[in-house]
Design an enzyme around this catalytic site. Structure first.
Site, short mmCIF file in Angstrom:
data_model
loop_
_atom_site.label_atom_id
_atom_site.label_comp_id
_atom_site.label_asym_id
_atom_site.label_seq_id
_atom_site.Cartn_x
_atom_site.Cartn_y
_atom_site.Cartn_z
N LYS B 178 0.59 -1.14 -0.06
CA LYS B 178 -0.36 -0.11 0.28
C LYS B 178 1.02 0.81 -0.46
O LYS B 178 2.30 1.36 0.62
CB LYS B 178 -0.28 0.30 0.95
CG LYS B 178 -1.66 -1.17 1.24
CD LYS B 178 -2.74 -0.84 0.35
CE LYS B 178 -3.85 -3.05 0.49
NZ LYS B 178 -4.84 -2.83 -0.23
N LYS B 204 2.01 -8.96 -1.73
CA LYS B 204 2.16 -8.82 -2.87
C LYS B 204 1.19 -7.25 -3.81
O LYS B 204 1.14 -6.51 -2.57
CB LYS B 204 0.07 -9.75 -2.92
CG LYS B 204 -1.05 -9.79 -3.44
CD LYS B 204 -2.16 -9.87 -2.57
CE LYS B 204 -3.82 -10.34 -3.30
NZ LYS B 204 -3.25 -8.89 -4.83
N ASP B 206 -1.19 -5.64 -5.47
CA ASP B 206 -3.12 -5.29 -5.40
C ASP B 206 -3.44 -5.41 -7.06
O ASP B 206 -2.57 -5.70 -7.35
CB ASP B 206 -2.95 -4.24 -5.05
CG ASP B 206 -4.45 -4.68 -3.87
OD1 ASP B 206 -5.28 -5.03 -4.27
OD2 ASP B 206 -4.66 -3.88 -2.56
N GLU B 207 -4.94 -5.82 -7.40
CA GLU B 207 -5.70 -6.54 -8.02
C GLU B 207 -5.11 -4.89 -9.31
O GLU B 207 -5.62 -5.41 -10.52
CB GLU B 207 -7.04 -6.70 -8.23
CG GLU B 207 -8.11 -5.29 -8.24
CD GLU B 207 -7.51 -5.01 -6.97
OE1 GLU B 207 -6.82 -4.82 -5.89
OE2 GLU B 207 -8.46 -3.47 -6.40
N HIS B 296 -6.46 -13.75 -7.56
CA HIS B 296 -7.25 -12.35 -6.44
C HIS B 296 -8.56 -12.35 -7.60
O HIS B 296 -9.30 -12.06 -8.43
CB HIS B 296 -6.17 -11.11 -6.80
CG HIS B 296 -6.80 -9.74 -6.30
ND1 HIS B 296 -6.22 -9.67 -4.95
CD2 HIS B 296 -8.23 -9.46 -6.25
CE1 HIS B 296 -6.97 -8.73 -4.52
NE2 HIS B 296 -7.78 -8.52 -5.21
N LYS B 336 -13.15 -6.56 6.87
CA LYS B 336 -13.65 -5.41 6.37
C LYS B 336 -15.15 -6.09 5.24
O LYS B 336 -15.54 -4.91 4.83
CB LYS B 336 -13.13 -4.42 5.56
CG LYS B 336 -11.42 -4.81 4.36
CD LYS B 336 -10.70 -3.13 3.71
CE LYS B 336 -10.57 -4.00 2.97
NZ LYS B 336 -9.17 -2.86 2.27
#
Lengths: 130, 486
Positions: B178, B204, B206-207, B296, B336
């Site tokens: 992130k 990882k 992200d998508e 993912h 979440k």
């Protein structure tokens, strides 16, 4: 440098009572416990030296702890790990593995690089000498 | 409807030109006993006002197999009865007025071997737009062994993945880098290195990290692998970063996958939105190149979340196990993102079990023998933190990748400290569980005790210990046994 292979390397060194409890857990699952030793804990060295055969058919942790004591007495400055093997169909692999002995000094590894075309680097991990 | 109406009628009348009810065309057979070789599907349907539920179920069977809206004499050139899917049971959904569960059986001849896209085109091809239904949802499927064996399944699987990584007896730990957009390759690789050297097994992409102006893919791959290899040397552990090779064409995906392999990565990643054919192709590539394939599930929420319409994620999970992925995001239950705990456990069981038994509270409607096809490693990712470790371990066991993105990178003492906190929380909880302690009761205390000697864990618990995402789930199983519609 502390090598962090195995299931419990981020915890304080396990006491013999804690190790025995993990062995009891493994036996309760029907797994066979074995002891392995090495002086070369390279992350790709998957074949450590077998300290005898996996102990099939044990009733309690005492047999493992006796063997562990002998391994430590013979190889006090080596890495020793306990593995628990599951022979259930579809697993047939190790289900728990953790380090139970380390040398006083862990030298760790060098990352060697060879530069190639296009900014690519060829990496090799080499054990530092103690 | 009377019994006579539900039963296929006199062949002379059946093929008179005109429009017949689907049930009368032979797509409903309340006495049908599914064959062991049939593919079975369970739909949840909401018929329009005034539409008989059995006729609606027959329409689903018809439109997902041979039927069209009118009678065609050319049926008579085929062994048509065996090509007709058969709705064979309809039950009202408990507590959901107007909704019905309907069971449909398909003869195995209807499907091409080894092709999820063919299965998808048949089963979800057009029934979901069918006007007499307000809504329809594919809840679950059962595949016969002959069909399962037409697929190669996960290229690596849990067992071989663990043997390659030499990591056993505990969940694997990961984190998504992130912020997901905007970092340069060099800054991105820094986060990879800090997380992995701190104690994570995987980091990882992200998508939506592909090859944007701020970071082209080759830069990302080079810097990430620098971080991976440095962390491997620091720790003596095999480490990995899921290099997202998702791209606009298959040719470009292969190019990126080859580069990842050339750099020594153990894992690559794709997004679900690449589509079924692309997934099966990249699975083939992974099998040929000893690569772990991380999936993912980007986009699934558009059709899995609302329980009256779409496809349950358990069906997507089954299709992906056949298509061949090694890692699959399957939810956290406590994080979440959407996920009722029992329903999520159902997905985990589809990923990992050799055979699924019927388990209605977990949404498993059919027994399913996986015929020794490899197991998929489920991934729990999205708004989870170290303070939930006892719940996560209790819900999901050891064979899971727990991914703490914000819960690693957002740690007040830095990324390495965030990784240490998560690893210590995880190892301490596994140790305690194995010692026979009741981690659901004692978990918070076990964590507090470890925090006494581990400052990063203390700081993590102080920062996030009270964070929960306690909202009602939209997707729960709804099943309680009731009487059939007759």
């Amino acid at each position: 440098m502390k090598i962090t292979q195995g299931a419990f390397s981020f915890l304080p060194e396990l006491t013999d009572a804690q190790i025995a409890a993990q062995v009891e857990y493994a036996l309760g699952q029907g797994w066979a416990v074995s002891i392995e030793v090495t002086d070369d804990p390279h992350p790709r060295n998957c074949y450590w030296e077998m300290w005898g055969m996996p102990m099939f058919g044990l009733k309690d942790a005492a047999g493992v702890m006796t063997e562990l004591k002998a391994a430590r007495a013979t190889r006090p400055q080596s890495y020793i790990r306990l593995n628990a093997f599951d022979s259930t169909r579809g697993w047939e692999t190790i289900r728990l593995s953790f380090i139970v002995n380390r040398p006083d000094v862990e030298p760790g590894f060098h990352l060697d690089r060879v530069e190639e075309q296009g900014r690519v680097q060829r990496y090799a991990i080499r054990r530092k000498s103690a | 409807m009377t019994v006579q109406e539900k039963t296929p009628i006199d062949p002379k009348k059946r093929y008179s030109a005109g429009v017949l009810k689907y049930a009368q065309m032979g797509y409903w057979d309340g006495d049908y006993v599914p064959k062991d070789t049939d593919i079975l599907a369970l739909f949840r349907i909401t018929p329009q006002e005034g539409v008989d539920p059995i006729e609606a179920a027959a329409a689903v069977a018809g439109e997902s197999s041979t039927a069209t809206w009118t009678v065609v004499w050319t049926d008579l050139l085929t062994a048509c009865d065996s090509y007709r899917a058969k709705a064979y049971k309809v039950e009202p959904v408990p507590g959901q007025p107007g909704q019905y569960f309907c069971w449909v059986a398909y003869d195995i001849i209807l499907f091409e071997e080894g092709s999820i896209v063919n299965l998808a085109a048949s089963i979800i091809g057009n029934v979901f737009s069918f006007k007499p239904l307000k809504a329809a949802r594919l809840e679950d499927m059962r595949f016969p062994p002959a069909y399962i064996k037409a697929f190669k399944g996960p290229p690596t699987g849990i067992v071989v993945e663990r043997e390659r990584l030499e990591k056993y007896g505990r969940p694997l730990l990961g984190a998504t880098i992130k912020p997901k957009l905007g970092l340069s390759g060099k800054n991105y690789g820094r986060v990879v290195y800090e997380g992995l050297t701190g104690g994570l097994d995987f980091t990882k992409d992200d998508e939506n990290i592909n090859s944007q102006p701020f970071m082209h893919w080759r830069d990302r791959f080079l810097y990430c692998m620098e971080g991976v290899m440095k962390a491997t040397a620091d720790t003596g552990e095999v480490k990995g970063h899921y290099l997202n090779i998702t791209a606009g064409t298959m040719e470009e995906m292969y190019r990126r996958a080859d580069f990842a392999k050339q750099l020594g990565s153990v894992v690559i990643m794709v997004d679900l939105v690449i589509g079924w054919t692309a997934i099966q192709s990249i699975a083939e590539w992974c099998r040929a190149n000893d690569m772990i394939l991380h999936m993912h599930r980007a986009g699934h929420g558009t059709y899995t979340r609302q329980k009256n319409h779409g496809i349950s994620f358990r069906v997507i999970t089954k299709w992906l196990r056949l298509a061949g992925v090694d890692h699959l995001h399957t939810g956290t239950a406590v994080g979440k993102l959407e996920g009722d705990p029992m329903t999520v456990q159902g997905y985990y069981n589809v990923c990992r079990e050799t055979k699924n038994e019927v388990d209605l509270p977990r949404g498993i409607f059919f027994e399913q023998d996986w015929c020794d096809i490899r197991k998929v490693m489920p991934v729990a990712s999205g708004g989870i933190h170290a303070g939930q470790m006892h719940q996560l371990l209790h819900l999901f066991g050891d064979d899971v990748v727990m991914q703490f993105g914000g819960g690693t990178i957002g740690h007040p003492m830095g990324i390495q400290a965030g990784a240490v906190a998560n690893r210590v929380a995880m190892e301490t909880m596994v140790l305690a569980r194995n010692e026979g302690r009741d981690i659901m009761a004692e978990g918070p205390e076990i964590l507090r005790n470890a925090a006494k000697w581990c400052k990063p864990l203390e700081a993590a618990l102080a920062t996030w210990g009270a964070v929960t995402f306690d909202y009602a789930s939209t997707d729960t199983s709804d099943f309680v046994p009731t009487a059939s519609v007759s």
